[in-house]
Write a protein that holds these residues in place. Sequence first.
Motif, PDB file in Angstrom:
ATOM      1  N   ARG A 101       0.757  -1.316   0.086  1.00  0.00           N
ATOM      2  CA  ARG A 101      -0.380  -0.123   0.272  1.00  0.00           C
ATOM      3  C   ARG A 101       1.009   1.066   0.040  1.00  0.00           C
ATOM      4  NH1 ARG A 101      -4.951   0.285   3.985  1.00  0.00           N
ATOM      5  NH2 ARG A 101      -5.968  -1.297   2.597  1.00  0.00           N
ATOM      6  N   LEU A 102       1.822   1.105   0.563  1.00  0.00           N
ATOM      7  CA  LEU A 102       2.969   2.268   0.238  1.00  0.00           C
ATOM      8  C   LEU A 102       3.733   2.914  -0.350  1.00  0.00           C
ATOM      9  CD1 LEU A 102       4.588   4.101   2.398  1.00  0.00           C
ATOM     10  CD2 LEU A 102       6.218   2.712   2.734  1.00  0.00           C
ATOM     11  N   GLU A 103       3.704   1.299  -0.829  1.00  0.00           N
ATOM     12  CA  GLU A 103       4.143   1.545  -2.455  1.00  0.00           C
ATOM     13  C   GLU A 103       3.445   2.058  -3.457  1.00  0.00           C
ATOM     14  OE1 GLU A 103       5.976  -1.197  -6.033  1.00  0.00           O
ATOM     15  OE2 GLU A 103       6.267  -2.158  -4.100  1.00  0.00           O
ATOM     16  N   ALA A 104       2.109   1.760  -3.564  1.00  0.00           N
ATOM     17  CA  ALA A 104       0.972   2.190  -4.394  1.00  0.00           C
ATOM     18  C   ALA A 104       0.632   3.494  -3.842  1.00  0.00           C
ATOM     19  CB  ALA A 104      -0.261   1.361  -3.974  1.00  0.00           C
ATOM     20  N   ILE A 105       0.818   4.225  -2.650  1.00  0.00           N
ATOM     21  CA  ILE A 105       0.978   5.035  -2.620  1.00  0.00           C
ATOM     22  C   ILE A 105       1.711   6.764  -3.449  1.00  0.00           C
ATOM     23  CG2 ILE A 105       0.778   7.219  -0.234  1.00  0.00           C
ATOM     24  CD1 ILE A 105      -1.342   5.451   1.064  1.00  0.00           C
ATOM     25  N   CYS A 106       2.594   6.029  -3.186  1.00  0.00           N
ATOM     26  CA  CYS A 106       4.190   6.437  -3.433  1.00  0.00           C
ATOM     27  C   CYS A 106       3.886   6.603  -4.906  1.00  0.00           C
ATOM     28  CB  CYS A 106       6.071   5.975  -3.760  1.00  0.00           C
ATOM     29  SG  CYS A 106       5.785   6.915  -1.638  1.00  0.00           S
ATOM     30  N   MET A 107       3.978   6.313  -5.815  1.00  0.00           N
ATOM     31  CA  MET A 107       3.244   5.759  -7.393  1.00  0.00           C
ATOM     32  C   MET A 107       2.333   6.351  -7.897  1.00  0.00           C
ATOM     33  SD  MET A 107       6.042   4.045  -8.168  1.00  0.00           S
ATOM     34  CE  MET A 107       5.683   3.466 -10.273  1.00  0.00           C
ATOM     35  N   LEU A 108       1.646   7.080  -7.072  1.00  0.00           N
ATOM     36  CA  LEU A 108       0.790   6.991  -7.456  1.00  0.00           C
ATOM     37  C   LEU A 108       0.543   9.385  -6.738  1.00  0.00           C
ATOM     38  CD1 LEU A 108      -2.506   5.931  -5.508  1.00  0.00           C
ATOM     39  CD2 LEU A 108      -2.568   6.357  -8.203  1.00  0.00           C
ATOM     40  N   GLN A 109       1.302   9.348  -6.128  1.00  0.00           N
ATOM     41  CA  GLN A 109       2.081  10.737  -6.065  1.00  0.00           C
ATOM     42  C   GLN A 109       3.445  11.313  -7.346  1.00  0.00           C
ATOM     43  OE1 GLN A 109       3.931  11.347  -2.270  1.00  0.00           O
ATOM     44  NE2 GLN A 109       2.015  11.298  -1.182  1.00  0.00           N
ATOM     45  N   VAL A 110       3.694   9.991  -7.382  1.00  0.00           N
ATOM     46  CA  VAL A 110       4.387   9.808  -8.356  1.00  0.00           C
ATOM     47  C   VAL A 110       4.176  10.043  -9.869  1.00  0.00           C
ATOM     48  CG1 VAL A 110       6.563   9.975  -9.662  1.00  0.00           C
ATOM     49  CG2 VAL A 110       6.837   9.249  -7.285  1.00  0.00           C
ATOM     50  N   TYR A 111       2.914   9.569  -9.982  1.00  0.00           N
ATOM     51  CA  TYR A 111       2.690   9.612 -11.363  1.00  0.00           C
ATOM     52  C   TYR A 111       1.251  10.042 -11.171  1.00  0.00           C
ATOM     53  CZ  TYR A 111       6.183   6.635 -12.752  1.00  0.00           C
ATOM     54  OH  TYR A 111       7.433   6.130 -12.902  1.00  0.00           O
ATOM     55  N   ARG A 112       0.896  11.665 -11.101  1.00  0.00           N
ATOM     56  CA  ARG A 112       0.126  12.075 -10.736  1.00  0.00           C
ATOM     57  C   ARG A 112      -1.339  12.152 -11.972  1.00  0.00           C
ATOM     58  NH1 ARG A 112      -1.105  14.762  -6.239  1.00  0.00           N
ATOM     59  NH2 ARG A 112       1.003  15.146  -4.344  1.00  0.00           N
ATOM     60  N   GLN A 113      -1.132  11.652 -12.919  1.00  0.00           N
ATOM     61  CA  GLN A 113      -1.672  12.460 -13.847  1.00  0.00           C
ATOM     62  C   GLN A 113      -2.207  11.001 -14.895  1.00  0.00           C
ATOM     63  OE1 GLN A 113       1.913  13.698 -13.643  1.00  0.00           O
ATOM     64  NE2 GLN A 113       1.123  15.975 -14.286  1.00  0.00           N
ATOM     65  N   CYS A 114      -2.023  10.039 -14.589  1.00  0.00           N
ATOM     66  CA  CYS A 114      -2.524   8.496 -14.365  1.00  0.00           C
ATOM     67  C   CYS A 114      -3.592   8.692 -14.685  1.00  0.00           C
ATOM     68  CB  CYS A 114      -2.317   7.372 -13.270  1.00  0.00           C
ATOM     69  SG  CYS A 114      -2.565   5.818 -14.072  1.00  0.00           S
ATOM     70  N   PRO A 115      -4.802   8.312 -16.085  1.00  0.00           N
ATOM     71  CA  PRO A 115      -6.281   8.631 -16.358  1.00  0.00           C
ATOM     72  C   PRO A 115      -6.763   7.241 -16.228  1.00  0.00           C
ATOM     73  CG  PRO A 115      -4.930   8.206 -18.486  1.00  0.00           C
ATOM     74  CD  PRO A 115      -3.696   8.193 -16.934  1.00  0.00           C
ATOM     75  N   ALA A 116      -6.356   6.176 -15.998  1.00  0.00           N
ATOM     76  CA  ALA A 116      -6.771   5.010 -15.566  1.00  0.00           C
ATOM     77  C   ALA A 116      -7.528   4.770 -13.756  1.00  0.00           C
ATOM     78  CB  ALA A 116      -5.816   4.107 -15.897  1.00  0.00           C
ATOM     79  N   VAL A 117      -6.656   5.909 -13.664  1.00  0.00           N
ATOM     80  CA  VAL A 117      -6.928   5.685 -11.815  1.00  0.00           C
ATOM     81  C   VAL A 117      -8.018   6.794 -11.264  1.00  0.00           C
ATOM     82  CG1 VAL A 117      -6.210   6.298  -9.420  1.00  0.00           C
ATOM     83  CG2 VAL A 117      -5.239   5.036 -11.608  1.00  0.00           C
TER      84      VAL A 117
END
Length: 137
Positions: A101-117
Amino acid sequence: MKPWEEVESALLRYSDFLDPPQVVKAEHELWRTMWTNKPALGRPRSAVEALDACSHELMPNICKLLEIMAALPVTTAEPERFFSRVSLAASSIRATMTEDRLEAICMLQVYRQCPAVTSDAVLEVFSKTQRKKNFVL
């Protein structure tokens, strides 16, 4: 396809992995001769493409240099950005969460423009997983 003077600096840096300089220079000349008569469109555009075109039997040192070049990152911006996000996300409040979950939060913070989420997609996944408590949506 660089001149020998530019390749020589790499030879000095990675000499532990390569044969003597005379052998590497001969392979380099063979490599340059191989690409001299090819049109620009037929030449490799990256180290990975050049590695695919390189003969491991004829030019093992050139292949080794290409492997090193393909493995080296171009910049350090991406890892630095990720580690700064990890330090922001790994607060004392989040100390009890799992590593996934921590890794997923970090990835979401780095790649904020992810259109699929989207929030609807997250709620859909969340509602399908089994929980100890029942949530009413």
